[in-house]
Scaffold this active site. Structure first.
Site, PDB file in Angstrom:
ATOM      1  N   ASN A  24      33.623  -3.822  -0.093  1.00 21.65           N
ATOM      2  CA  ASN A  24      35.231  -3.899   0.237  1.00 21.65           C
ATOM      3  C   ASN A  24      35.550  -5.556  -0.427  1.00 21.65           C
ATOM      4  OD1 ASN A  24      35.391  -1.489   0.852  1.00 21.65           O
ATOM      5  ND2 ASN A  24      35.246  -1.923   3.335  1.00 21.65           N
ATOM      6  N   ARG A  94      41.093   4.584  -3.207  1.00 18.39           N
ATOM      7  CA  ARG A  94      42.069   4.155  -2.334  1.00 18.39           C
ATOM      8  C   ARG A  94      42.649   2.826  -2.876  1.00 18.39           C
ATOM      9  NH1 ARG A  94      45.550   4.547   2.015  1.00 18.39           N
ATOM     10  NH2 ARG A  94      45.786   2.664   3.215  1.00 18.39           N
ATOM     11  N   CYS A 118      38.628   8.196   1.371  1.00 21.08           N
ATOM     12  CA  CYS A 118      38.031   8.705   1.916  1.00 21.08           C
ATOM     13  C   CYS A 118      38.958   9.553   2.885  1.00 21.08           C
ATOM     14  CB  CYS A 118      37.195   7.776   3.109  1.00 21.08           C
ATOM     15  SG  CYS A 118      35.551   7.515   2.659  1.00 21.08           S
TER      16      CYS A 118
HETATM   17  N1  EPU Z   1      48.120   2.019   7.811  1.00 18.59           N
HETATM   18  C1  EPU Z   1      49.395   2.421   7.666  1.00 18.59           C
HETATM   19  N2  EPU Z   1      50.230   2.121   6.706  1.00 18.59           N
HETATM   20  C2  EPU Z   1      49.827   1.076   6.013  1.00 18.59           C
HETATM   21  C3  EPU Z   1      48.475   0.386   6.192  1.00 18.59           C
HETATM   22  C4  EPU Z   1      47.766   1.173   7.208  1.00 18.59           C
HETATM   23  O1  EPU Z   1      49.689   3.291   8.586  1.00 18.59           O
HETATM   24  O2  EPU Z   1      50.768   0.874   5.177  1.00 18.59           O
HETATM   25  C5  EPU Z   1      47.167   2.454   8.881  1.00 18.59           C
HETATM   26  C6  EPU Z   1      45.837   3.106   8.259  1.00 18.59           C
HETATM   27  O3  EPU Z   1      45.912   4.508   7.906  1.00 18.59           O
HETATM   28  C7  EPU Z   1      44.873   2.994   9.265  1.00 18.59           C
HETATM   29  C8  EPU Z   1      45.180   1.365   9.873  1.00 18.59           C
HETATM   30  O4  EPU Z   1      46.655   1.312   9.814  1.00 18.59           O
HETATM   31  O5  EPU Z   1      44.952   3.953  10.411  1.00 18.59           O
HETATM   32  C9  EPU Z   1      44.598   0.440   9.351  1.00 18.59           C
HETATM   33  O6  EPU Z   1      44.389   0.552   8.056  1.00 18.59           O
HETATM   34  P1  EPU Z   1      43.967  -0.758   6.919  1.00 18.59           P
HETATM   35  O7  EPU Z   1      44.861  -0.968   5.848  1.00 18.59           O
HETATM   36  O8  EPU Z   1      43.658  -2.246   7.987  1.00 18.59           O
HETATM   37  O9  EPU Z   1      42.774  -0.204   6.624  1.00 18.59           O
HETATM   38  P2  EPU Z   1      42.394  -0.172   4.917  1.00 18.59           P
HETATM   39  O10 EPU Z   1      42.896  -1.391   4.285  1.00 18.59           O
HETATM   40  O11 EPU Z   1      42.986   1.062   4.319  1.00 18.59           O
HETATM   41  C10 EPU Z   1      40.008  -1.237   4.979  1.00 18.59           C
HETATM   42  C11 EPU Z   1      38.614  -1.008   4.379  1.00 18.59           C
HETATM   43  C12 EPU Z   1      38.164   0.263   5.363  1.00 18.59           C
HETATM   44  C13 EPU Z   1      37.651  -0.226   6.571  1.00 18.59           C
HETATM   45  C14 EPU Z   1      39.379  -0.826   7.131  1.00 18.59           C
HETATM   46  C15 EPU Z   1      39.463  -1.541   8.447  1.00 18.59           C
HETATM   47  C16 EPU Z   1      38.596  -1.411   2.075  1.00 18.59           C
HETATM   48  C17 EPU Z   1      38.676  -0.655   0.690  1.00 18.59           C
HETATM   49  N3  EPU Z   1      38.671  -0.310   3.072  1.00 18.59           N
HETATM   50  O12 EPU Z   1      40.747   0.022   4.845  1.00 18.59           O
HETATM   51  O13 EPU Z   1      36.779   0.517   4.858  1.00 18.59           O
HETATM   52  O14 EPU Z   1      37.486   0.613   7.405  1.00 18.59           O
HETATM   53  O15 EPU Z   1      39.775  -1.766   6.251  1.00 18.59           O
HETATM   54  O16 EPU Z   1      38.646  -2.509   8.452  1.00 18.59           O
HETATM   55  O17 EPU Z   1      38.619  -2.618   2.107  1.00 18.59           O
HETATM   56  C18 EPU Z   1      35.019   1.811   4.201  1.00 18.59           C
HETATM   57  O18 EPU Z   1      34.673   1.069   3.553  1.00 18.59           O
HETATM   58  O19 EPU Z   1      34.429   2.995   4.362  1.00 18.59           O
HETATM   59  C19 EPU Z   1      36.388   1.596   4.789  1.00 18.59           C
HETATM   60  C20 EPU Z   1      37.262   2.859   5.174  1.00 18.59           C
END
Ligand code: EPU
Length: 440
Positions: A24, A94, A118
């Site tokens: 990440n 993503r 995912c």
């Molecule tokens: N969310 C919304 N709207 C948005 C943005 C997020 O509803 O505009 C929701 C998401 O659906 C989720 C929550 O807010 O329910 C938090 O989402 P966040 O944006 O913080 O997560 P992400 O950026 O999509 C990253 C990592 C994830 C990790 C999470 C939490 C990457 C590529 N992915 O996801 O990693 O679980 O932060 O730290 O950096 C993994 O590596 O398997 C993975 C899923």
């Protein structure tokens, strides 16, 4: 195509594992590199499926990206020719939506498909879209093509306050704001250490970005130029997986290199359940000294107990005496492993826990009309046995592998290319600590 593991489990795993670079971080730095006016060299880039997919995607945009040594990636974006992200490959990964930033800076207009990734929930990007709009980007979504059309006529300006934190949302806005003539405040920004590593990478290359707790202040600069190669730090999610494997298998595994601060919450929980944890400057060692006790966890963004760790924690809790509850607050579909673990003999039930104000408690966009399964109860200790399993998402994949490695007898895990989106040389690493695993 080989896409399954055959695992014979049931013995303690012992030895040393060298961790790979963080997925990440690598993904975001590769995208950020497209915004540089120099070439970029990244060291310790994990050769995992997500990274290889992203490299393919940026090559389709015209960038050059080659591994010059085993994990050293050289990126040259001077020939970026396309402002439209490929639908097939873009929707597989993503983080492809972060390409908005380099493409808008280069072309002032771009087409980016709705992101994939995912299957751990609806994962909308509404906050991220609102954030870009607040900085002066216009966006339209075409439901017939599945593409966002974005335009940025001027340098980014304005501020944005995230209604709820977003890890990649914060990173995208930081990246977008890093070039230009204005100062931008990003408020209620997420705190994950991976974000700070991106900021460090950008600042080393001329950016002016400061974090003050949940506020990130970005002073736009005219260009980003790399001076020295940048080495990506180790993957803390991989560290958690091997730590869990050591303890759950009643083994003894040392890992390195890893920064303690990125794992503090996890290490505290391990100490609480009585697991063996030794931390030195050089490495961390995990082992099982006494019977471990059960402990409830509730996921939340950093510095809380990370959502990526709870599937691993669930297997550990099958080996403790007593009941434990896992409450998932970040994503709305992160229990795909439950049905699979039950096939191995785990006793896990979904439970309802009363929540006073679910719209505030959960970090996803809570819809009162929808039914959610956000908490499980695990009864331990259970002797797991072999079975035939299927991976539905990345962290669930690692969880099933841990479960199969501690279960008596043979297991088959199908769909392991999903696990290999995030774990480098998984088979080799498991074999190096004595695990019986082969890919078929
Ligand atoms: N969310 C919304 N709207 C948005 C943005 C997020 O509803 O505009 C929701 C998401 O659906 C989720 C929550 O807010 O329910 C938090 O989402 P966040 O944006 O913080 O997560 P992400 O950026 O999509 C990253 C990592 C994830 C990790 C999470 C939490 C990457 C590529 N992915 O996801 O990693 O679980 O932060 O730290 O950096 C993994 O590596 O398997 C993975 C899923």
């Amino acid at each position: 195509m080989e896409d399954a593991y055959v695992i014979t489990g049931g013995k303690p795993l012992e030895g040393y594992i060298k961790l790979s670079g963080a997925k990440n971080v690598a993904l975001k730095l590769i995208i950020a590199a497209l915004q540089f006016s120099s070439t970029v060299t990244l060291e310790n880039v994990p050769k995992i499926n997500d990274v290889l997919e992203l490299i393919h995607l940026i090559k389709l945009l015209g960038a050059k990206a080659e591994f010059v040594e085993s994990n050293t990636l050289h990126i040259d974006s001077s020939n970026l020719t396309s402002h439209k992200v490929d639908l097939l490959h873009g929707s597989k990964i993503r983080v492809s939506f972060m390409l908005f930033s380099p493409l808008l800076h280069k072309f002032r207009e771009c087409f980016v498909p709705n992101p994939g990734g995912c299957r751990i929930g609806a994962r909308p990007i509404d906050r991220i879209v609102e954030g870009m709009k607040s900085l002066g980007v216009t966006l339209e979504y075409d439901t017939t093509t599945g593409y966002y059309n974005a335009r940025m006529p001027r340098d980014p300006s304005g501020n944005y306050h995230f209604p709820k934190p977003s890890h990649t949302g914060t990173e995208l806005l930081v990246l977008l704001a890093s070039i230009g003539t204005n100062t931008i405040h990003i408020e209620n920004a997420a705190l994950e250490p991976e974000i700070d590593e991106l900021i460090h990478f950008l600042n080393e290359s001329g950016a002016r970005i400061q974090r003050e707790g949940h506020t990130i202040v970005v002073h736009g600069v005219s260009e980003l130029k790399q001076k020295l190669p940048f080495e990506i730090q180790s993957d803390r999610n991989e560290a958690v997986t091997f730590a869990t494997l050591a303890i759950a298998s009643k083994g003894n595994i040392a890992i390195s290199p890893i920064q303690e601060h990125s794992l503090t919450t996890f290490l505290d929980k391990l100490k609480h359940i009585g697991a063996g944890v030794e931390v030195s400057k050089q490495q961390m060692r995990f082992y099982n000294k006494n019977p471990i006790s059960s402990l409830n966890v509730e996921t939340s963004p950093h510095p809380g107990f990370m959502t990526d760790w709870q599937p691993n924690w669930a297997v550990l809790m099958t080996q403790t005496k007593g009941e434990s509850i896992i409450h998932e607050r970040v994503f709305e579909n992160r229990f795909s492993y439950v049905e699979e673990l039950r096939k191995l003999g785990a006793e896990i039930d979904f439970i309802k826990t009363p929540i006073q104000n679910p719209a505030d408690f959960f970090f996803f966009n809570f819809d009162p009309a929808k039914k959610y399964n956000q908490a499980i109860r695990i009864k331990g200790p259970q002797k797991l046995h072999g079975g035939v399993l299927t991976v539905a998402d990345l962290r669930a994949g690692a969880t099933l592998a841990i479960a199969a490695l501690i279960a008596e007898g043979e297991s088959v895990i199908n769909g392991v290319s999903i696990l290999e989106r995030g774990y480098e040389n998984f088979v080799e690493k498991i074999r190096s600590v004595g695990g019986e695993i082969s890919k078929i």
